[in-house]
Design an enzyme around this catalytic site. Structure first.
Site, mmCIF file in Angstrom:
data_model
loop_
_atom_site.group_PDB
_atom_site.id
_atom_site.type_symbol
_atom_site.label_atom_id
_atom_site.label_comp_id
_atom_site.label_asym_id
_atom_site.label_seq_id
_atom_site.Cartn_x
_atom_site.Cartn_y
_atom_site.Cartn_z
ATOM 1 N N ASN A 61 0.845 -1.199 0.000
ATOM 2 C CA ASN A 61 0.000 0.000 0.000
ATOM 3 C C ASN A 61 0.878 1.246 0.000
ATOM 4 O O ASN A 61 1.959 1.270 0.603
ATOM 5 C CB ASN A 61 -1.016 -0.002 1.152
ATOM 6 C CG ASN A 61 -0.442 -0.288 2.527
ATOM 7 O OD1 ASN A 61 0.562 -0.980 2.664
ATOM 8 N ND2 ASN A 61 -1.088 0.215 3.549
ATOM 9 N N GLU A 63 0.516 5.238 0.711
ATOM 10 C CA GLU A 63 -0.372 6.271 1.261
ATOM 11 C C GLU A 63 0.076 7.665 0.841
ATOM 12 O O GLU A 63 1.130 7.845 0.218
ATOM 13 C CB GLU A 63 -0.444 6.109 2.783
ATOM 14 C CG GLU A 63 -1.094 4.783 3.146
ATOM 15 C CD GLU A 63 -1.390 4.622 4.624
ATOM 16 O OE1 GLU A 63 -0.896 5.426 5.445
ATOM 17 O OE2 GLU A 63 -2.132 3.666 4.948
ATOM 18 N N CYS A 72 -4.251 0.917 -2.203
ATOM 19 C CA CYS A 72 -4.059 -0.368 -1.529
ATOM 20 C C CYS A 72 -2.964 -1.191 -2.219
ATOM 21 O O CYS A 72 -2.687 -1.020 -3.414
ATOM 22 C CB CYS A 72 -5.341 -1.191 -1.590
ATOM 23 S SG CYS A 72 -6.696 -0.537 -0.618
ATOM 24 N N GLU A 74 -3.093 -4.322 -3.125
ATOM 25 C CA GLU A 74 -3.587 -5.186 -4.207
ATOM 26 C C GLU A 74 -3.639 -4.423 -5.526
ATOM 27 O O GLU A 74 -3.242 -4.930 -6.575
ATOM 28 C CB GLU A 74 -4.991 -5.721 -3.890
ATOM 29 C CG GLU A 74 -5.083 -6.595 -2.661
ATOM 30 C CD GLU A 74 -5.390 -5.809 -1.386
ATOM 31 O OE1 GLU A 74 -4.821 -4.714 -1.201
ATOM 32 O OE2 GLU A 74 -6.200 -6.296 -0.591
ATOM 33 N N CYS A 111 -10.231 -5.041 0.071
ATOM 34 C CA CYS A 111 -11.356 -4.098 0.199
ATOM 35 C C CYS A 111 -12.229 -4.164 -1.054
ATOM 36 O O CYS A 111 -11.857 -4.759 -2.075
ATOM 37 C CB CYS A 111 -10.842 -2.683 0.442
ATOM 38 S SG CYS A 111 -10.268 -1.853 -1.053
ATOM 39 N N CYS A 114 -10.666 -2.925 -4.346
ATOM 40 C CA CYS A 114 -9.674 -3.872 -4.877
ATOM 41 C C CYS A 114 -10.369 -5.073 -5.511
ATOM 42 O O CYS A 114 -9.938 -5.562 -6.561
ATOM 43 C CB CYS A 114 -8.722 -4.322 -3.771
ATOM 44 S SG CYS A 114 -7.554 -3.028 -3.294
HETATM 45 N N1 THU Z 1 -5.305 -1.486 2.517
HETATM 46 C C1 THU Z 1 -4.765 -2.300 1.566
HETATM 47 O O1 THU Z 1 -3.627 -2.098 1.116
HETATM 48 N N2 THU Z 1 -5.510 -3.322 1.115
HETATM 49 C C2 THU Z 1 -6.780 -3.611 1.531
HETATM 50 O O2 THU Z 1 -7.450 -4.457 0.944
HETATM 51 C C3 THU Z 1 -7.332 -2.915 2.695
HETATM 52 C C4 THU Z 1 -6.630 -1.659 3.076
HETATM 53 C C5 THU Z 1 -4.509 -0.333 2.970
HETATM 54 C C6 THU Z 1 -5.067 0.993 2.588
HETATM 55 C C7 THU Z 1 -4.476 1.879 3.645
HETATM 56 O O3 THU Z 1 -3.154 2.253 3.224
HETATM 57 C C8 THU Z 1 -4.356 0.988 4.862
HETATM 58 O O4 THU Z 1 -4.443 -0.346 4.375
HETATM 59 C C9 THU Z 1 -5.444 1.213 5.896
HETATM 60 O O5 THU Z 1 -6.705 1.141 5.341
#
Ligand code: THU
Length: 159
Positions: A61, A63, A72, A74, A111, A114
């Site tokens: 991920n 940010e 994310c 994925e 999520c 994704c």
């Molecule tokens: N996140 C992912 O990378 N994948 C997911 O399927 C769920 C959430 C990340 C997004 C964000 O950077 C952190 O997790 C918190 O939500």
């Protein structure tokens, strides 16, 4: 009339129950997770994708100070592989996420956004993508298709 949609998944008890290829994916996802760029949530996610040529690509991920601009693990990984190897089918996607400080966790599923993005490539390649989501402890849930995680899915067939 009441109707039902059934989804199927496999619960894999521990790391030792994985085959060698699955272990490689688990290891790749857990290793890359450590360098996720997640200074705001401190929730680190690693993803590993297996292509049909046997290559494994990883991502995390990413940010952003403007929170919605982040992405994310994925989607970071699947967009990168699809951009660089558009003709290679994606066979498996493995994801592992947990808070930075955690030493133990539960399996974190992809999520909704994704799931929708993964579905696009499953539909495009006309071949299923196996999804694995795992905990730090090695408990793993596996589905044979992203559609198991996205019942009533919307795809290009409706357009
Ligand atoms: N996140 C992912 O990378 N994948 C997911 O399927 C769920 C959430 C990340 C997004 C964000 O950077 C952190 O997790 C918190 O939500």
């Amino acid at each position: 009339m009441q109707k039902e949609i059934n989804i199927r998944f496999e619960a894999i008890e521990n790391y030792a129950s994985l085959n060698d290829l699955e272990k490689k994916l688990f290891d790749a996802a857990i290793d890359i997770r450590k360098i996720a760029y997640a200074p705001y949530s401190e929730f680190l996610v690693g993803c590993a994708i297996l292509l049909e040529n046997g290559e494994i690509y990883t991502g995390t991920n990413q940010e952003n100070a403007a929170y919605p601009s982040g992405l994310c693990a994925e989607r970071t990984t699947i967009f990168w592989t699809a951009a660089n190897f558009p003709d290679q089918k994606i066979k498996k996607l493995f994801v592992i996420g947990a808070p930075k400080a955690a030493t133990s966790s539960t399996p974190i599923p992809p999520c909704g956004a994704c799931r929708q993005s993964i579905l696009e490539y499953e539909a495009k390649q006309k071949d299923l993508i196996e999804i694995y989501f795992a905990s730090l402890d090695g408990e793993i849930f596996k589905t044979k298709s992203i559609r198991d995680l996205l019942p009533f899915s919307f795809d290009s067939s409706f357009l």
